[in-house]
Design an enzyme around this catalytic site. Structure first.
Site, PDB file in Angstrom:
ATOM      1  N   SER A   9      16.681   4.154  23.544  1.00 51.78           N
ATOM      2  CA  SER A   9      15.301   3.760  23.237  1.00 51.78           C
ATOM      3  C   SER A   9      14.313   4.215  24.307  1.00 51.78           C
ATOM      4  CB  SER A   9      15.253   2.232  23.153  1.00 51.78           C
ATOM      5  OG  SER A   9      13.924   1.777  23.220  1.00 51.78           O
TER       6      SER A   9
ATOM      7  N   GLU B  32      12.128   2.423  25.359  1.00 53.02           N
ATOM      8  CA  GLU B  32      11.923   1.282  26.260  1.00 53.02           C
ATOM      9  C   GLU B  32      12.606   1.523  27.607  1.00 53.02           C
ATOM     10  OE1 GLU B  32      10.493  -2.086  26.353  1.00 53.02           O
ATOM     11  OE2 GLU B  32       9.182  -0.924  25.074  1.00 53.02           O
TER      12      GLU B  32
ATOM     13  N   TYR C 280      15.932  -6.091  27.521  1.00 51.73           N
ATOM     14  CA  TYR C 280      16.325  -5.151  26.461  1.00 51.73           C
ATOM     15  C   TYR C 280      16.419  -3.727  27.018  1.00 51.73           C
ATOM     16  CZ  TYR C 280      15.764  -2.058  22.407  1.00 51.73           C
ATOM     17  OH  TYR C 280      15.901  -1.039  21.488  1.00 51.73           O
TER      18      TYR C 280
HETATM   19  P1  NAP Z   1      16.895  -3.901  13.688  1.00 56.85           P
HETATM   20  O1  NAP Z   1      16.198  -3.772  12.377  1.00 56.85           O
HETATM   21  O2  NAP Z   1      16.544  -5.034  14.600  1.00 56.85           O
HETATM   22  O3  NAP Z   1      18.468  -3.957  13.398  1.00 56.85           O
HETATM   23  C1  NAP Z   1      19.386  -4.341  14.384  1.00 56.85           C
HETATM   24  C2  NAP Z   1      20.753  -4.464  13.749  1.00 56.85           C
HETATM   25  O4  NAP Z   1      21.681  -4.882  14.742  1.00 56.85           O
HETATM   26  C3  NAP Z   1      20.823  -5.507  12.619  1.00 56.85           C
HETATM   27  O5  NAP Z   1      21.613  -4.979  11.577  1.00 56.85           O
HETATM   28  C4  NAP Z   1      21.533  -6.668  13.289  1.00 56.85           C
HETATM   29  O6  NAP Z   1      22.256  -7.497  12.406  1.00 56.85           O
HETATM   30  C5  NAP Z   1      22.503  -5.900  14.189  1.00 56.85           C
HETATM   31  N1  NAP Z   1      23.102  -6.748  15.208  1.00 56.85           N
HETATM   32  C6  NAP Z   1      22.482  -7.688  15.989  1.00 56.85           C
HETATM   33  N2  NAP Z   1      23.393  -8.299  16.772  1.00 56.85           N
HETATM   34  C7  NAP Z   1      24.597  -7.753  16.488  1.00 56.85           C
HETATM   35  C8  NAP Z   1      25.913  -7.993  16.940  1.00 56.85           C
HETATM   36  N3  NAP Z   1      26.187  -8.925  17.865  1.00 56.85           N
HETATM   37  N4  NAP Z   1      26.927  -7.253  16.423  1.00 56.85           N
HETATM   38  C9  NAP Z   1      26.676  -6.315  15.477  1.00 56.85           C
HETATM   39  N5  NAP Z   1      25.450  -6.052  14.989  1.00 56.85           N
HETATM   40  C10 NAP Z   1      24.421  -6.763  15.490  1.00 56.85           C
HETATM   41  O7  NAP Z   1      16.735  -2.554  14.534  1.00 56.85           O
HETATM   42  P2  NAP Z   1      16.302  -1.088  14.057  1.00 56.85           P
HETATM   43  O8  NAP Z   1      14.837  -0.971  14.197  1.00 56.85           O
HETATM   44  O9  NAP Z   1      16.969  -0.757  12.786  1.00 56.85           O
HETATM   45  O10 NAP Z   1      16.921  -0.219  15.247  1.00 56.85           O
HETATM   46  C11 NAP Z   1      18.261   0.280  15.194  1.00 56.85           C
HETATM   47  C12 NAP Z   1      18.743   0.537  16.606  1.00 56.85           C
HETATM   48  O11 NAP Z   1      17.882   1.473  17.242  1.00 56.85           O
HETATM   49  C13 NAP Z   1      18.773  -0.673  17.529  1.00 56.85           C
HETATM   50  O12 NAP Z   1      19.854  -0.494  18.412  1.00 56.85           O
HETATM   51  C14 NAP Z   1      17.465  -0.583  18.301  1.00 56.85           C
HETATM   52  O13 NAP Z   1      17.585  -1.245  19.540  1.00 56.85           O
HETATM   53  C15 NAP Z   1      17.357   0.910  18.446  1.00 56.85           C
HETATM   54  N6  NAP Z   1      16.002   1.454  18.561  1.00 56.85           N
HETATM   55  C16 NAP Z   1      15.049   1.115  17.647  1.00 56.85           C
HETATM   56  C17 NAP Z   1      13.796   1.687  17.731  1.00 56.85           C
HETATM   57  C18 NAP Z   1      12.724   1.376  16.731  1.00 56.85           C
HETATM   58  O14 NAP Z   1      11.555   1.665  17.002  1.00 56.85           O
HETATM   59  N7  NAP Z   1      13.059   0.839  15.550  1.00 56.85           N
HETATM   60  C19 NAP Z   1      13.528   2.625  18.743  1.00 56.85           C
HETATM   61  C20 NAP Z   1      14.529   2.955  19.639  1.00 56.85           C
HETATM   62  C21 NAP Z   1      15.778   2.381  19.525  1.00 56.85           C
HETATM   63  P3  NAP Z   1      21.576  -8.804  11.709  1.00 56.85           P
HETATM   64  O15 NAP Z   1      20.748  -8.271  10.574  1.00 56.85           O
HETATM   65  O16 NAP Z   1      22.727  -9.604  11.284  1.00 56.85           O
HETATM   66  O17 NAP Z   1      20.724  -9.454  12.787  1.00 56.85           O
HETATM   67  O1  F7E Z   2       5.571  -4.090  20.434  1.00 56.00           O
HETATM   68  C1  F7E Z   2       2.305  -5.179  21.744  1.00 56.00           C
HETATM   69  C2  F7E Z   2       3.511  -5.391  22.624  1.00 56.00           C
HETATM   70  O2  F7E Z   2       7.375  -5.478  19.461  1.00 56.00           O
HETATM   71  C3  F7E Z   2       4.753  -2.955  20.586  1.00 56.00           C
HETATM   72  C4  F7E Z   2      11.577  -2.049  19.283  1.00 56.00           C
HETATM   73  O3  F7E Z   2      11.971  -1.412  18.097  1.00 56.00           O
HETATM   74  O4  F7E Z   2      10.309  -0.137  19.986  1.00 56.00           O
HETATM   75  C5  F7E Z   2      10.226  -1.524  19.718  1.00 56.00           C
HETATM   76  O5  F7E Z   2       9.824  -2.215  20.891  1.00 56.00           O
HETATM   77  C6  F7E Z   2       3.598  -3.270  21.498  1.00 56.00           C
HETATM   78  C7  F7E Z   2       3.964  -3.958  22.815  1.00 56.00           C
HETATM   79  O6  F7E Z   2       7.725  -2.977  19.809  1.00 56.00           O
HETATM   80  C8  F7E Z   2       1.861  -8.165  19.772  1.00 56.00           C
HETATM   81  O7  F7E Z   2       3.148  -6.065  23.828  1.00 56.00           O
HETATM   82  C9  F7E Z   2       0.639  -6.935  21.062  1.00 56.00           C
HETATM   83  O8  F7E Z   2       3.245  -3.365  23.845  1.00 56.00           O
HETATM   84  O9  F7E Z   2       6.280  -3.729  18.020  1.00 56.00           O
HETATM   85  P1  F7E Z   2       6.754  -4.142  19.346  1.00 56.00           P
HETATM   86  P2  F7E Z   2       8.296  -2.541  21.241  1.00 56.00           P
HETATM   87  O10 F7E Z   2       8.282  -3.650  22.198  1.00 56.00           O
HETATM   88  O11 F7E Z   2       7.588  -1.286  21.625  1.00 56.00           O
HETATM   89  C10 F7E Z   2      11.237   0.238  21.011  1.00 56.00           C
HETATM   90  C11 F7E Z   2      11.236   1.734  21.120  1.00 56.00           C
HETATM   91  C12 F7E Z   2      12.577  -0.353  20.817  1.00 56.00           C
HETATM   92  O12 F7E Z   2      13.586   0.235  21.169  1.00 56.00           O
HETATM   93  C13 F7E Z   2      12.617  -1.786  20.367  1.00 56.00           C
HETATM   94  O13 F7E Z   2      13.900  -2.112  19.822  1.00 56.00           O
HETATM   95  O14 F7E Z   2       2.735  -4.175  20.821  1.00 56.00           O
HETATM   96  N1  F7E Z   2       1.879  -6.379  21.018  1.00 56.00           N
HETATM   97  N2  F7E Z   2       0.604  -8.043  20.306  1.00 56.00           N
HETATM   98  C14 F7E Z   2       2.650  -7.126  20.220  1.00 56.00           C
HETATM   99  N3  F7E Z   2       3.932  -6.969  19.850  1.00 56.00           N
HETATM  100  C15 F7E Z   2       4.452  -7.890  19.006  1.00 56.00           C
HETATM  101  N4  F7E Z   2       5.739  -7.751  18.606  1.00 56.00           N
HETATM  102  N5  F7E Z   2       3.705  -8.948  18.554  1.00 56.00           N
HETATM  103  C16 F7E Z   2       2.402  -9.139  18.904  1.00 56.00           C
HETATM  104  O15 F7E Z   2       1.766 -10.098  18.474  1.00 56.00           O
END
Ligand code: NAP
Ligand code: F7E
Length: 327
Positions: free
Chosen positions: A127, A129, A151
């Protein structure tokens, strides 16, 4: 028929990746955690051809069993606790699942491969992050990692462990450093979906306002459907490697609000937005913008959906969903 095992199949990316792999003729196995997980129905409804296995990233023997049943050629480790804000409140659990869970599945992969490490390929969902307090603008594969949340720290552990299995055992292991990617399937806890859902409800007269935290943060937002294609492309390369997957453009939360409200025909978003320190984070990632040059040149990957198209797609989907719920 190639076989794939996906952890995190109930999540946003798990569903898109399942659809992609099924369309390519894969036999797809999805790992679902917990007893009577309510999201199992979503998987059955959306991708009925996925074969569901139970298991948890914190339980190595459940992973070993999943490999034994699915006999995968490709493993996609998407499972994680993925909500950054939650990771401060549950830092130990996040470290166990998002960090040590990667070690568990790498170890299960190695045990499954036995003497023939080339029989399986591995993808780790790393990620942006991990860049946290960014040391380069834009961020690329060689940028120093400086995570700012539990995270992010857990993802750094998983990233380096993936590289270590590649270097130690010759595993075809790739780490996709994906920047934020969103869709109508995004969880409502993330800011894009929180906003598009609220905009739909405000437009329909079901809600008066939306309360957010920091409006100054900037993110490189793309469409999840585009990003899962990059994951697959990584595992088709002759060698495992690390790739940044991003659009190369960044937007503020204020710009997100402007585009989302405009998509619903509302011009003055400021009249509907409140701020509350409750949604501020102990440490913020102020600016993310990725350099996807390597993904473009090596994988032939490019994002297809623009930021404006993405947010409009999400608002339209939420309007349809909220109308159906209100009926
Ligand atoms: P998501 O919607 O939050 O999905 C996370 C998945 O992980 C869900 O299926 C969840 O299952 C499963 N999980 C949670 N705890 C677990 C455990 N103990 N054992 C096995 N599975 C578990 O995330 P996403 O947006 O699809 O992202 C997919 C992956 O890419 C994640 O690793 C995330 O950190 C990473 N990532 C996401 C982004 C983004 O912007 N979306 C960017 C960079 C990296 P449940 O449904 O049962 O909770
Ligand atoms: O926040 C700001 C918050 O929670 C984005 C995950 O998929 O992407 C995701 O992480 C921004 C942050 O995503 C609210 O402070 C303001 O600056 O949508 P987010 P994230 O933290 O960037 C990365 C790449 C991952 O890997 C993660 O799994 O938005 N923000 N106000 C807020 N964010 C939330 N959630 N809620 C608010 O009310």
């Amino acid at each position: 028929m190639p076989r794939a095992l996906i952890t995190g199949v109930t999540g946003q990316d798990g569903l898109y990746l399942s659809e992609l792999l099924l369309s390519k003729g894969y036999e797809v196995y999805g790992l679902v955690r917990g007893q009577n997980n309510p999201k199992i129905e979503l998987v059955r409804r959306t991708v009925p051809d996925v074969k569901i296995l139970t298991g948890d990233l914190t339980d190595l023997s459940s992973l070993v069993r999943a490999f034994s049943v699915s006999q995968p050629d490709e493993v996609y480790n998407l499972g994680a606790i993925s909500f950054v804000a939650y990771s401060w409140e549950n830092a130990s659990l996040t470290s166990d699942v998002t960090g040590k869970g990667v070690l568990n599945i790498l170890e299960a992969t190695r045990l499954y491969a036995g003497d023939d490490i080339s029989k399986v390929r591995f993808y780790q969902a790393s990620s942006s992050e991990m860049y946290g307090k960014v040391q380069d603008v834009p961020q690329k594969e060689s940028t120093l990692l400086w995570p700012r949340s539990p995270y992010g720290v857990a993802k750094v552990f998983g990233h380096y462990m993936t590289i270590n299995y590649r270097e130690s055992y010759g595993l075809h292991a790739s780490s996709g450093i994906l920047f934020n990617h969103e869709s109508p399937r995004r969880g409502p806890e993330f800011v894009t979906r929180k906003v598009t859902q609220a905009v739909a409800r405000i437009k329909l007269g079901l809600q008066d306002s939306v309360t957010l935290g920091n409006l100054d943060a900037k993110r490189d937002w793309g469409f999840a459907g585009d990003y899962v294609d990059a994951m697959w492309r990584m595992l088709q390369q002759p060698e495992g490697d690390d790739y940044v997957v991003a659009t190369g453009q960044t937007q503020s939360i204020e710009r997100l609000l402007e585009v989302a409200f405009q998509a619903a025909g509302i011009e003055d978003w400021r009249a509907y937005v409140k701020q509350d320190p409750r949604f501020m984070r102990p440490a913020e990632v102020d600016l993310l913008i990725g350099d996807p040059t390597k993904a473009r040149e090596v994988l032939g990957w490019e994002p297809k959906v623009s930021f404006e198209e993405l947010i409009t797609m999400m608002v339209e989907s939420d309007l349809a969903e909220q109308k159906a719920l209100a009926r």
